[in-house]
Write a protein that holds these residues in place. Structure first.
Motif, PDB file in Angstrom:
ATOM      1  N   THR A 250      26.917  -3.552  15.835  1.00  0.00           N
ATOM      2  CA  THR A 250      27.903  -4.639  15.893  1.00  0.00           C
ATOM      3  C   THR A 250      29.319  -4.082  15.959  1.00  0.00           C
ATOM      4  OG1 THR A 250      26.440  -6.105  14.634  1.00  0.00           O
ATOM      5  CG2 THR A 250      28.776  -6.690  14.715  1.00  0.00           C
ATOM      6  N   LYS A 251      29.590  -3.086  15.132  1.00  0.00           N
ATOM      7  CA  LYS A 251      30.909  -2.448  15.139  1.00  0.00           C
ATOM      8  C   LYS A 251      31.193  -1.806  16.492  1.00  0.00           C
ATOM      9  CE  LYS A 251      33.695   0.903  12.528  1.00  0.00           C
ATOM     10  NZ  LYS A 251      33.684   1.898  11.420  1.00  0.00           N
ATOM     11  N   ALA A 252      30.170  -1.186  17.079  1.00  0.00           N
ATOM     12  CA  ALA A 252      30.342  -0.527  18.379  1.00  0.00           C
ATOM     13  C   ALA A 252      30.688  -1.533  19.473  1.00  0.00           C
ATOM     14  CB  ALA A 252      29.070   0.232  18.748  1.00  0.00           C
ATOM     15  N   THR A 253      30.073  -2.730  19.427  1.00  0.00           N
ATOM     16  CA  THR A 253      30.340  -3.730  20.466  1.00  0.00           C
ATOM     17  C   THR A 253      31.737  -4.336  20.350  1.00  0.00           C
ATOM     18  OG1 THR A 253      29.360  -5.537  19.152  1.00  0.00           O
ATOM     19  CG2 THR A 253      27.901  -4.321  20.649  1.00  0.00           C
ATOM     20  N   GLN A 254      32.436  -4.031  19.250  1.00  0.00           N
ATOM     21  CA  GLN A 254      33.811  -4.512  19.084  1.00  0.00           C
ATOM     22  C   GLN A 254      34.838  -3.466  19.489  1.00  0.00           C
ATOM     23  OE1 GLN A 254      33.601  -5.408  14.911  1.00  0.00           O
ATOM     24  NE2 GLN A 254      32.504  -7.341  15.197  1.00  0.00           N
ATOM     25  N   SER A 255      34.355  -2.320  19.981  1.00  0.00           N
ATOM     26  CA  SER A 255      35.252  -1.209  20.324  1.00  0.00           C
ATOM     27  C   SER A 255      35.778  -1.343  21.751  1.00  0.00           C
ATOM     28  CB  SER A 255      34.493   0.122  20.195  1.00  0.00           C
ATOM     29  OG  SER A 255      33.537   0.252  21.240  1.00  0.00           O
ATOM     30  N   PRO A 256      36.941  -0.743  22.038  1.00  0.00           N
ATOM     31  CA  PRO A 256      37.491  -0.750  23.401  1.00  0.00           C
ATOM     32  C   PRO A 256      36.548  -0.104  24.416  1.00  0.00           C
ATOM     33  CG  PRO A 256      39.184  -0.122  21.827  1.00  0.00           C
ATOM     34  CD  PRO A 256      37.895  -0.154  21.062  1.00  0.00           C
ATOM     35  N   ALA A 257      35.799   0.904  23.993  1.00  0.00           N
ATOM     36  CA  ALA A 257      34.874   1.581  24.910  1.00  0.00           C
ATOM     37  C   ALA A 257      33.809   0.617  25.408  1.00  0.00           C
ATOM     38  CB  ALA A 257      34.219   2.780  24.217  1.00  0.00           C
ATOM     39  N   TRP A 258      33.279  -0.201  24.512  1.00  0.00           N
ATOM     40  CA  TRP A 258      32.251  -1.167  24.913  1.00  0.00           C
ATOM     41  C   TRP A 258      32.854  -2.263  25.788  1.00  0.00           C
ATOM     42  CZ3 TRP A 258      27.232  -1.213  25.341  1.00  0.00           C
ATOM     43  CH2 TRP A 258      26.571  -2.420  25.547  1.00  0.00           C
ATOM     44  N   THR A 259      34.028  -2.749  25.415  1.00  0.00           N
ATOM     45  CA  THR A 259      34.706  -3.783  26.208  1.00  0.00           C
ATOM     46  C   THR A 259      34.941  -3.293  27.626  1.00  0.00           C
ATOM     47  OG1 THR A 259      35.800  -4.680  24.242  1.00  0.00           O
ATOM     48  CG2 THR A 259      36.773  -5.220  26.372  1.00  0.00           C
TER      49      THR A 259
END
Length: 319
Positions: free
Chosen positions: A271-280
């Protein structure tokens, strides 16, 4: 409490994943990608790995590509070799469910631990630039005359694109069992076959075809979406007269036998990863639709999706 006793207690809690994410050291994760390099699962797994590291949830992510049998080969390795491993992840999706339905492998995704659905995306049908056909209508007309003369290239048997082709054949009044579908182990192989003229029509996600469409090497002629995809000049199958709407989705699973605390820790990390700029950035570049769904809700979604796909595939003559 003495300092040494406190530290031992802290270490014990961390070992079973009972500490909140912020209190534990970033993990060294292992990511099973049950497909060859170059495809949608590969892109998703590596994008998630990058986001996990950028967000600080993981200090490192090691990838293991193991393609074949709609992900069943990688799934078998993951289930058998990663039991109770709180640092093991596996990318999966609708393709794997379709492969399990058609191939009936000795392992099942229910043996692993559902963590999160990440995204969804529709499929795109493309022709090589030098194709004698100019539209999907021309392709379907040829298939009506001689079903085997049209080679459809896509992912493993039972994949979303395979199901879409069978649904299209049925809508067009063609026996779905007569379609000539060529399954590839990864997106790279499918792209090479399309560019080389070894298949008539290619089907996959925009992730895999985007750069070739932009360069003019492939011509998009249809999508499986409800409405036209943003930035893509291609009509939907539905607007061309065939009621075929189907989307692919991808998610991530944990190892069999992990504890509830370890599962929650992994869900928090994802969940934290999907909130990162890299995922966006990955979502935007690949034209993905974010579709985060976690824990038991994701597990129920997979169960429902399995039943739905089985019904669709039975209706299309695939099982």
């Amino acid at each position: 409490m003495r300092r040494d006793t406190f530290l031992r207690s802290l270490a014990a809690l961390a070992a079973v994943g009972a500490l909140p994410l912020s209190a534990r050291a970033a993990a060294n994760l292992k990511m099973m990608i049950p497909a060859n390099p170059g495809g949608g699962w590969d892109a998703t797994g590596r994008a998630l790995g990058k986001a996990l590291m950028e967000s600080g949830a993981a200090s490192s992510v090691n990838y293991d590509n193991k393609g074949g049998a709609a992900g069943a080969i990688g799934l078998a390795q993951f289930v058998n070799a990663s039991k109770k491993d709180p640092n093991a992840l596996m990318v999966m999706g609708a393709v794997m469910l379709g492969g399990i339905i058609t191939g009936k492998p000795p392992v099942n995704v229910t043996q692993a631990t559902p963590l999160a659905r990440l995204l969804s995306e529709s499929q795109v049908f493309v022709l090589p630039a030098n194709s004698p056909f100019k539209s999907m209508k021309e392709v379907v007309e040829q298939m009506k005359k001689e079903p085997g003369s049209v080679k459809w290239g896509g992912g493993s048997r039972g994949s979303t694109e395979h199901i879409a082709v069978a649904m299209l054949a049925r809508e067009a009044g063609i026996d779905p069992t007569k379609i000539n579908y060529v399954a590839f182990r990864g997106g790279g192989e499918a792209v090479a076959a399309i560019l080389g003229g070894n298949v008539t029509v290619g089907a996959s996600a925009l992730t895999e075809f985007g750069e070739y469409i932009k360069s003019g090497k492939m011509k998009p002629v249809a999508t499986t979406s409800e409405a036209r995809l943003k930035g893509l000049d291609a009509p939907t199958l539905k607007e061309q007269g065939w009621n075929v709407v189907i989307s692919n989705w991808r998610g991530v699973y944990g190892a069999p036998g992990i504890t509830a605390e370890q599962r929650k820790a992994l869900i928090d990390m994802v969940t934290k990863a999907t909130q990162s700029p890299a995922w966006t950035q990955a979502v935007q570049q690949n034209g993905w639709t974010p579709a985060l769904l976690t824990g038991d809700a994701f597990g129920k979604f997979v169960d429902d999706e399995f039943a739905s796909l089985r019904a669709i595939m039975a209706k299309a003559g695939m099982v």
